[in-house]
Design a protein around this motif. Structure first.
Motif, short mmCIF file in Angstrom:
data_model
loop_
_atom_site.label_atom_id
_atom_site.label_comp_id
_atom_site.label_asym_id
_atom_site.label_seq_id
_atom_site.Cartn_x
_atom_site.Cartn_y
_atom_site.Cartn_z
N UNK A 138 56.40 0.92 8.60
CA UNK A 138 57.07 1.06 9.90
C UNK A 138 56.41 2.17 10.73
N UNK A 139 55.29 2.71 10.21
CA UNK A 139 54.50 3.74 10.92
C UNK A 139 55.29 5.02 11.17
N UNK A 140 56.02 5.47 10.15
CA UNK A 140 56.70 6.77 10.25
C UNK A 140 56.14 7.67 9.15
N UNK A 141 55.40 8.69 9.56
CA UNK A 141 54.74 9.60 8.62
C UNK A 141 55.50 10.92 8.58
N UNK A 142 56.33 11.14 7.56
CA UNK A 142 57.22 12.30 7.56
C UNK A 142 56.52 13.59 7.15
N UNK A 143 56.97 14.69 7.75
CA UNK A 143 56.60 16.02 7.29
C UNK A 143 57.50 16.45 6.14
N UNK A 144 58.77 16.01 6.20
CA UNK A 144 59.77 16.37 5.20
C UNK A 144 60.48 15.10 4.75
N UNK A 145 60.60 14.94 3.44
CA UNK A 145 61.43 13.86 2.89
C UNK A 145 62.63 14.53 2.24
N UNK A 146 63.81 14.34 2.85
CA UNK A 146 65.02 15.02 2.41
C UNK A 146 65.88 14.05 1.61
N UNK A 147 65.97 14.29 0.31
CA UNK A 147 66.71 13.41 -0.61
C UNK A 147 68.08 14.00 -0.92
N UNK A 148 68.96 13.15 -1.44
CA UNK A 148 70.34 13.57 -1.66
C UNK A 148 70.89 12.99 -2.96
N UNK A 149 71.23 13.89 -3.89
CA UNK A 149 71.85 13.54 -5.16
C UNK A 149 70.98 12.62 -6.01
N UNK A 150 71.53 12.19 -7.14
CA UNK A 150 70.73 11.48 -8.15
C UNK A 150 70.17 10.16 -7.64
N UNK A 151 70.88 9.51 -6.70
CA UNK A 151 70.46 8.19 -6.23
C UNK A 151 69.04 8.20 -5.67
N UNK A 152 68.60 9.35 -5.18
CA UNK A 152 67.28 9.47 -4.56
C UNK A 152 66.38 10.44 -5.31
N UNK A 153 66.78 10.79 -6.54
CA UNK A 153 66.06 11.81 -7.30
C UNK A 153 64.64 11.43 -7.67
N UNK A 154 64.33 10.13 -7.71
CA UNK A 154 62.97 9.71 -8.06
C UNK A 154 62.00 9.81 -6.90
N UNK A 155 62.50 10.04 -5.68
CA UNK A 155 61.60 10.13 -4.53
C UNK A 155 60.63 11.31 -4.67
N UNK A 156 61.09 12.53 -4.96
CA UNK A 156 60.13 13.63 -5.14
C UNK A 156 59.15 13.36 -6.29
N UNK A 157 59.64 12.75 -7.36
CA UNK A 157 58.76 12.40 -8.48
C UNK A 157 57.66 11.44 -8.04
#
Length: 509
Positions: A138-157
Motif C-alpha cells: 500500500x506504499x506506506x513506509x513507517x518510521x515507527x511500528x507501534x504494536x499492542x499486547x500479545x496479539x501483535x508481539x511477533x511484529x518486532x520479531x
C-alpha cells in the motif's frame, strides 16, 4: 474531537497495529487507546495508519473500500494465505483492515462463551505477518511500528528476522505497549507455521516451555522500546509479583522500558456535555452540587433504589478477580449495615455474579446489581455516585477512575498500577487529594477505607465538595500523552522509567 496541534518534532510515519479499535470493534481498554492515541498523534501532524483485523463485526457495521487482494507467501514453507486489505477510517485516521475470512469471519474476536479459539496463535501470527506484508503493497513506509499486547508481539520479531535486510524497513523502529501482561499469547509451536523463523531455530528466551512460545515475550525481547500504560505499572513489571511471571524479560529491557499514563476521551466523558446524564454540570460549587444531586436521584430511579439522600458508591467493571470483586464480596454485607447505597454494573464470572445477586436480594434497598454492560447506565453511575469503587488486584492503567474524576466522583482504589499515578490519596496529601487509596490486598483494608470515606462524607460534607472540585480539575489529555509517546519514539529520556510520579513519592514517603 481532537484539537489540531502542531507537532513539536519532525513528522513521523507511524503504523499502529492493534487487535481492536473503539468505534470499529471493542472488548476492552486497548480499543480506547487504539482509537484515541492515533487520533492525537495525527492531530500533531504525524502520518498515522492503523492496522486491525477485518472481523465480522467490522464487515457488518463499517463502510470500507477494498485496496488490494494479495497473498502472504512464506519463504521455505509451502503454506500461503490469500487476504484482502480494506481501507476505512477511525475519525481522521486511515485504517487498513486485514481480511482473511478463515481467521476473522467469526462471531467473536477471541473467544466464545469464555473459551478462546483453539487457533488464536495461528490467527494472530498471520495478522502480525500481514501487518508488515501490506506496508510495501500500500506504499506506506513507517518510521515507527507501534504494536499492542500479545496479539501483535511477533511484529518486532519479524522486523528483526524476516525483514532484517529489507531496505523498505531499514529505518523502522518498533514499540510494544503492554496493556495487560497477564495475557501472554502462549501457543504450541504447531500454530507458528506462518512464522518459520520461530521453528528453524530454538529461541529459548521466548519459550514458555519446551513446546510453547509466548508472543508477548517475543515482543518484549525484540521491540526497540517497551512501553507500559502507566509509570507505576512499568515499575511493577520489573517485579515477580507485578509481571505475572515475566520479571526477567522486563528486567533485561529495563533501560528501554517506559511508562506513560493513558489519556481520557473528554469528548465522551464530560459532565458538561454528556447526553446520557440527567443534568449537565461543571466544577463550580453550585453547578456541581445541583448536578450531582439530580444525577444521583436519576441513578437511584434507574436501578430501583429508594430516592433518599445517602452516599452512593458506584462500580462499573468486568466481574473478575483482577477488578477486586473478591476483596469486596467478603465485606459487602458489613458495609451495607451503614446508611449507604451501592450500585454495581458488570458482567463476567458467573460465580461472582451469583454472589452479588444473593447480596442484592438480601439488601434490596441498599444494593443494586445490574448484570451486563449498558453504556448510558455507566455514564449515570459515574455522574450519580459520590464514590467510585476500583479495588483492583492489579490495574495497568485503568480508565474508570479517570472518568470518575471528571465527574467529581471520588475514586476508592488500591495502590497498584495506574491507579497510583492518577488518584491522590486523602490521608497522604489532603490538600490536593482527589480520592482514597488503600494498600493491602485484603477485604479488611478495603472496608477500612470505605468506612473512612463514609465518615468524612457524614462529618464534613464541605470537605467532600472540595475534594470533588480537586477531582474535576484533574486532566489526562490525549494531546499531552501523545507528546510523551513522540519523545519516546525519538529516544528522548524524560519519559523513561525511573521518573517517579508525585503520587508514587507521596505513597512511599
Amino acid at each position: 474531537m481532537v484539537t489540531k496541534k502542531k507537532s513539536t518534532s519532525n513528522p513521523l510515519k507511524i503504523l499502529f497495529v492493534a487487535s481492536e479499535v473503539d468505534g470499529l470493534v471493542k472488548t476492552g481498554g486497548l480499543a480506547d487507546v487504539a482509537k484515541s492515541l492515533p487520533a492525537a498523534l495525527k492531530a500533531q501532524g504525524h502520518d498515522v495508519r492503523i492496522v486491525v483485523p477485518f472481523y465480522r463485526q467490522i464487515k457488518e457495521s463499517a463502510e470500507s473500500v477494498q485496496l488490494l487482494e494479495t497473498t502472504l507467501c512464506v519463504e521455505t514453507q509451502p503454506k500461503s494465505v490469500d487476504y484482502r486489505v480494506h481501507q476505512l477510517h477511525s475519525g481522521d485516521v486511515t485504517v487498513y483492515s486485514v481480511d482473511a475470512p478463515v481467521y476473522f469471519d467469526r462471531p467473536a474476536l477471541y473467544a466464545e462463551e469464555n473459551v478462546g479459539y483453539q487457533d488464536n496463535g495461528e490467527r494472530f501470527a498471520f495478522f502480525s505477518a500481514a501487518a508488515l506484508d501490506l506496508c510495501e503493497k500500500v506504499a506506506f513506509q513507517p518510521d515507527v511500528v507501534h504494536c499492542n499486547d500479545w496479539h501483535t508481539g511477533l511484529v518486532p520479531f519479524l522486523l528483526r528476522t524476516r525483514y532484517a535486510n529489507s531496505a523498505f524497513f531499514a529505518e523502522a523502529k518498533s514499540v510494544i505497549t503492554i496493556h495487560n501482561a497477564v495475557f501472554k499469547g502462549v501457543f504450541n509451536y504447531d500454530q507458528y507455521s506462518l512464522i518459520p523463523e520461530l521453528i528453524q531455530r530454538r529461541y529459548l528466551q521466548l519459550e514458555q516451555d519446551h513446546s510453547h512460545i509466548s508472543m508477548l515475550k517475543a515482543g518484549v525481547a525484540y521491540a526497540d522500546k517497551v512501553n507500559a500504560v502507566s509509570p507505576n505499572y512499568a515499575a511493577e513489571l520489573l517485579t515477580e509479583l507485578g509481571s505475572h511471571g515475566m520479571a526477567a524479560d522486563f528486567q533485561q529491557r529495563a533501560a528501554d522500558l517506559y511508562g506513560i499514563v493513558n489519556g481520557c476521551d473528554y469528548g465522551d466523558w464530560n459532565p458538561e456535555t454528556d447526553p446520557y446524564i440527567k443534568q449537565n454540570f461543571k466544577a463550580s460549587k453550585v453547578s456541581l452540587a445541583r448536578g450531582k444531586k439530580a444525577c444521583k436521584r436519576d441513578l437511584q430511579q434507574q436501578v430501583g433504589l429508594p430516592v433518599v439522600d445517602v452516599p452512593v458508591y458506584g462500580m462499573v467493571c468486568r466481574l473478575t478477580e483482577q477488578k477486586g470483586i473478591h476483596y469486596l464480596l467478603p465485606i459487602l454485607r458489613d458495609f451495607l449495615v451503614n446508611n449507604v447505597q451501592v450500585v454495581i454494573l458488570g458482567s463476567g464470572d458467573p460465580v461472582l455474579a451469583k454472589s452479588l445477586r444473593d447480596v442484592s436480594e438480601e439488601y434490596a434497598e441498599k444494593l443494586a446489581f445490574v448484570e451486563g454492560y449498558n453504556n448510558p447506565l455507566a455514564h449515570s453511575v459515574e455522574a450519580g455516585s459520590d464514590f467510585f469503587l476500583m479495588p483492583s488486584e492489579f490495574e495497568p492503567c485503568g480508565l474508570n477512575q479517570i472518568y470518575s474524576l471528571a465527574y467529581g466522583t471520588l475514586p476508592i482504589v488500591r495502590a497498584v498500577g495506574g491507579l497510583v499515578d492518577t488518584v491522590i490519596d486523602y490521608d497522604q496529601t489532603p490538600q490536593v487529594a482527589t480520592g482514597f487509596i488503600f494498600k493491602a490486598p485484603t477485604p479488611e483494608a478495603l472496608l477500612i477505607k470505605l468506612q473512612r470515606s463514609l465518615l468524612l462524607y457524614c462529618q464534613n460534607p464541605q470537605e467532600i465538595k472540595r475534594l470533588q472540585q480537586n477531582a474535576m480539575a484533574s486532566r489526562f489529555e490525549w494531546q499531552d500523552v501523545a507528546e510523551q509517546y513522540v519523545r519516546m519514539y525519538n529516544g528522548e529520556e524524560d519519559t523513561a522509567l525511573g521518573k517517579v510520579s508525585a503520587n508514587q513519592a507521596a505513597l512511599s514517603s
